[in-house]
Write a protein that holds these residues in place. Sequence first.
Motif, short mmCIF file in Angstrom:
data_model
loop_
_atom_site.label_atom_id
_atom_site.label_comp_id
_atom_site.label_asym_id
_atom_site.label_seq_id
_atom_site.Cartn_x
_atom_site.Cartn_y
_atom_site.Cartn_z
N TRP A 1 10.54 -11.50 -5.54
CA TRP A 1 9.41 -11.53 -6.47
C TRP A 1 9.59 -10.57 -7.63
O TRP A 1 9.18 -10.88 -8.75
N SER A 2 10.20 -9.42 -7.40
CA SER A 2 10.45 -8.50 -8.50
C SER A 2 11.38 -9.13 -9.52
O SER A 2 11.14 -9.07 -10.74
N LEU A 3 12.45 -9.75 -9.04
CA LEU A 3 13.39 -10.40 -9.97
C LEU A 3 12.73 -11.56 -10.71
O LEU A 3 13.02 -11.80 -11.88
N LEU A 4 11.84 -12.27 -10.05
CA LEU A 4 11.17 -13.38 -10.73
C LEU A 4 10.18 -12.88 -11.78
O LEU A 4 10.03 -13.49 -12.84
N THR B 1 -1.33 -13.57 -5.20
CA THR B 1 -1.91 -12.52 -6.04
C THR B 1 -1.63 -11.13 -5.49
O THR B 1 -1.30 -10.21 -6.25
N ASN B 2 -1.73 -10.95 -4.18
CA ASN B 2 -1.50 -9.62 -3.62
C ASN B 2 -0.05 -9.19 -3.78
O ASN B 2 0.25 -8.01 -4.03
N ILE B 3 0.87 -10.12 -3.67
CA ILE B 3 2.29 -9.80 -3.84
C ILE B 3 2.57 -9.48 -5.31
O ILE B 3 3.29 -8.52 -5.62
N LEU B 4 2.00 -10.25 -6.21
CA LEU B 4 2.19 -9.99 -7.64
C LEU B 4 1.68 -8.60 -8.01
O LEU B 4 2.38 -7.84 -8.69
N ILE B 5 0.50 -8.26 -7.56
CA ILE B 5 -0.05 -6.93 -7.86
C ILE B 5 0.89 -5.84 -7.34
O ILE B 5 1.19 -4.88 -8.05
N ALA B 6 1.36 -6.01 -6.11
CA ALA B 6 2.26 -5.01 -5.52
C ALA B 6 3.56 -4.89 -6.31
O ALA B 6 4.04 -3.78 -6.55
N ARG B 7 4.13 -6.01 -6.72
CA ARG B 7 5.40 -5.96 -7.45
C ARG B 7 5.21 -5.36 -8.83
O ARG B 7 6.05 -4.59 -9.29
N SER C 1 0.81 -1.20 0.00
CA SER C 1 0.00 0.00 0.00
C SER C 1 0.85 1.25 0.00
O SER C 1 0.44 2.29 -0.46
N LYS C 2 2.06 1.15 0.51
CA LYS C 2 2.95 2.31 0.48
C LYS C 2 4.16 2.00 -0.37
O LYS C 2 4.57 0.86 -0.51
N GLU C 3 4.72 3.03 -0.94
CA GLU C 3 5.88 2.89 -1.81
C GLU C 3 7.11 2.57 -0.97
O GLU C 3 7.28 3.07 0.14
N ILE C 4 7.97 1.73 -1.50
CA ILE C 4 9.22 1.41 -0.82
C ILE C 4 10.08 2.66 -0.78
O ILE C 4 10.28 3.32 -1.80
N LYS C 5 10.57 3.00 0.40
CA LYS C 5 11.40 4.19 0.56
C LYS C 5 12.85 3.85 0.20
O LYS C 5 13.39 2.85 0.66
N HIS D 1 4.97 -1.66 -8.32
CA HIS D 1 6.27 -1.10 -7.94
C HIS D 1 7.19 -1.02 -9.15
O HIS D 1 7.83 0.02 -9.39
N LEU D 2 7.29 -2.11 -9.92
CA LEU D 2 8.18 -2.12 -11.08
C LEU D 2 7.73 -1.11 -12.13
O LEU D 2 8.57 -0.49 -12.81
N GLU D 3 6.44 -0.91 -12.27
CA GLU D 3 5.93 0.11 -13.19
C GLU D 3 6.29 1.50 -12.67
O GLU D 3 6.77 2.36 -13.43
N ALA D 4 6.10 1.75 -11.38
CA ALA D 4 6.43 3.05 -10.79
C ALA D 4 7.93 3.36 -10.90
O ALA D 4 8.31 4.51 -11.06
#
Length: 134
Positions: free
Chosen positions: A25-28, A53-59, A2-6, A62-65
């Motif tokens: 997960w980002s690397l995968l 699913t929740n982790i995939l959505i978050a990653r 829910s919050k961006e990684i600082k 994040h990768l798009e941002a």
Amino acid sequence: MSKEIKKRETGCPIAFGLDTFGDRWSLLVIREIMLRGKRTYSEFLEADEGIATNILIARLKHLEAEGILLKSRDPENRRAFIYALTQKGRDLAPILIEIIIWSGLHDDRPYALRNVLEKINADREGFEAALKAG
């Protein structure tokens, strides 16, 4: 997430890289696109590692941002999205290659996958160029 990684305020390039793309997960997700040609949410869910699913959505968000992924509407299914690596994402190819080489040296499990390592050993420059080209 829910919050961006600082980003760490140290200026350390390793910390920056890990904050940007360095969790499992980002690397995968990057691997699925770069090495396996996957492009959709449902294809990412099929990965052998079984991402939630929740982790995939978050990653994906994040990768798009971070400018590593580009998200666009699927022209064949307007309700779905297609993900592609940006140039910034494709520039991660040498890092993935180095992880594969390192793993090939140190992963002695009998079921360790070696087919990509063999391709890299046969023609690393060509393999890397193909990954960067998308």
